[in-house]
Each structure stands twice: as C-alpha cells, then as structure tokens.
Design an enzyme around this catalytic site. Structure first.
Site, PDB file in Angstrom:
ATOM      1  N   GLU A   1      14.365  18.505  21.486  1.00  0.00           N
ATOM      2  CA  GLU A   1      15.565  17.907  20.867  1.00  0.00           C
ATOM      3  C   GLU A   1      15.198  16.787  19.891  1.00  0.00           C
ATOM      4  OE1 GLU A   1      18.403  19.304  21.319  1.00  0.00           O
ATOM      5  OE2 GLU A   1      18.405  20.235  23.303  1.00  0.00           O
TER       6      GLU A   1
ATOM      7  N   CYS B   1      25.459  35.660  17.449  1.00  0.00           N
ATOM      8  CA  CYS B   1      26.833  35.234  17.217  1.00  0.00           C
ATOM      9  C   CYS B   1      27.754  36.007  18.172  1.00  0.00           C
ATOM     10  CB  CYS B   1      27.236  35.495  15.769  1.00  0.00           C
ATOM     11  SG  CYS B   1      28.961  35.062  15.428  1.00  0.00           S
TER      12      CYS B   1
ATOM     13  N   CYS C   1      27.065  32.872  13.391  1.00  0.00           N
ATOM     14  CA  CYS C   1      26.386  33.249  12.145  1.00  0.00           C
ATOM     15  C   CYS C   1      27.034  32.475  10.997  1.00  0.00           C
ATOM     16  CB  CYS C   1      26.481  34.747  11.912  1.00  0.00           C
ATOM     17  SG  CYS C   1      28.143  35.289  11.474  1.00  0.00           S
TER      18      CYS C   1
HETATM   19 ZN   LIG Z   1      29.337  36.085  13.299  1.00  0.00          ZN
END
Ligand SMILES: [Zn+2]
Length: 175
Positions: free
Chosen positions: A73, A129, A167
């Site tokens: 991180e 996604c 996405c």
């Molecule tokens: Zn997407």
C-alpha cells in the site's frame, strides 16, 4: 484493489524467506483493515509487517540492512519514500513495492508515478470488472451506493463506503 497486489507481494516475500534472505516488510500504519502487524491478502495469505507512519520511521528498522525490503500500500506513504528506496536499491537491496497506481478518480495516486518510473521492473495487475467482465484497471468508490464525488478526499480509511474494481468504461466519478 482486488487485483492480487498483496498476494503477489506475499508470494515474493515468502520465496525470499525460503531462500533464507533477511526480509523486512512494512505497511502504512493507517491501513488497519485486516491486521495491525501483518500484510493479509484477500485469499487469507499473510506475512508479518511493521506498521509505519512515514518513510523516516522505516529507517529505524533498516540497520543492519536487510537483503529484501517489501512495502504494501505504498500509495499511502509520504514522498520521503522516494530517496529512501533509491538509496536502498543503490546499495543492492531488493525493493518490492505494491500499491494502487490510480485513485478513485482514475488519477495517478500520490508518489506512485515516480516510483513506477524509477522501478527496474513493473507488473500491472488487474482485477475483473464485476459489471462487464473486462479487465478492471480502476477503483470504483461508492458512498451510500452511489459513485463518489470528484471533490471527496482520497483517503477516508474506515469510512462508511464501498470500493470495487471497474474497467475504464464502467468507472464513474460524480461531479
Ligand atoms: Zn466494465
């Protein structure tokens, strides 16, 4: 987020430990989602990590020099990390950094662009996604189920909000 960054960092750290190398693992202290002194991946893998508030604080744990330094991180750490990791790399220390390259707005995150430019090797990991199944390169931030506003502060650890991979086409920012 959800792209397996911590899994990959843990995998590399464990290989170094198997090779009996001296390894120091760090994480920003503000990141306490899972465990104070461990890096934990979404699939439950974990390694011990030292929580630090700044790059300066890291220095106290770096003498004598380890052979490998890993930081998770890194987008939450201060710019003092840049000269520190440059110096470590120059001295022959293997530096492994994991972080988010883009913030929820889809803009470069903190010192990540400079770290990416200075790195010998860069691996960009993607999630999937959930809306369309395409590779997700963005982080969708949702506040009360709605896309976060552009003007919302980037760091709100522990706030009532939700993040998911998206996405480019499905990523939304409210203005
Ligand atoms: Zn997407």
């Amino acid at each position: 987020m959800f792209s397996g960054k911590s899994e990959e960092l843990i995998r590399r750290v464990k290989r170094a430990l198997i090779a009996r190398q001296r390894v120091r693992v760090f994480k920003p202290r503000l990141d306490t989602r899972y465990h104070e002194s461990q890096v934990v991946s979404h699939d439950g893998e974990r390694v011990e990590a030292i929580p630090v508030a700044s790059a300066q604080e890291m220095e106290a744990y770096l003498s004598p020099r380890p052979e490998v330094v890993a930081v998770d991180e890194v987008q939450f750490l201060d710019r003092g990390l840049l000269p520190l990791v440059e110096r470590l790399a120059q001295e022959g220390v293997r530096v492994i950094l994991a972080g988010l390259d883009l913030d929820f707005r889809g803009e470069p995150f903190g010192l990540m662009p400079e770290l990416l430019a200075r790195a010998e090797f860069v691996e960009k990991l993607t999630a999937i996604c959930p809306r369309c199944g395409a590779p997700a390169t963005r982080t969708q931030r949702l506040v009360n189920g709605r896309p976060a506003r552009y003007s919302d502060p980037v760091i709100l650890v522990g706030a009532q909000e939700h993040y998911e991979p998206r996405c480019r086409a499905c990523h939304q920012v409210a203005y």
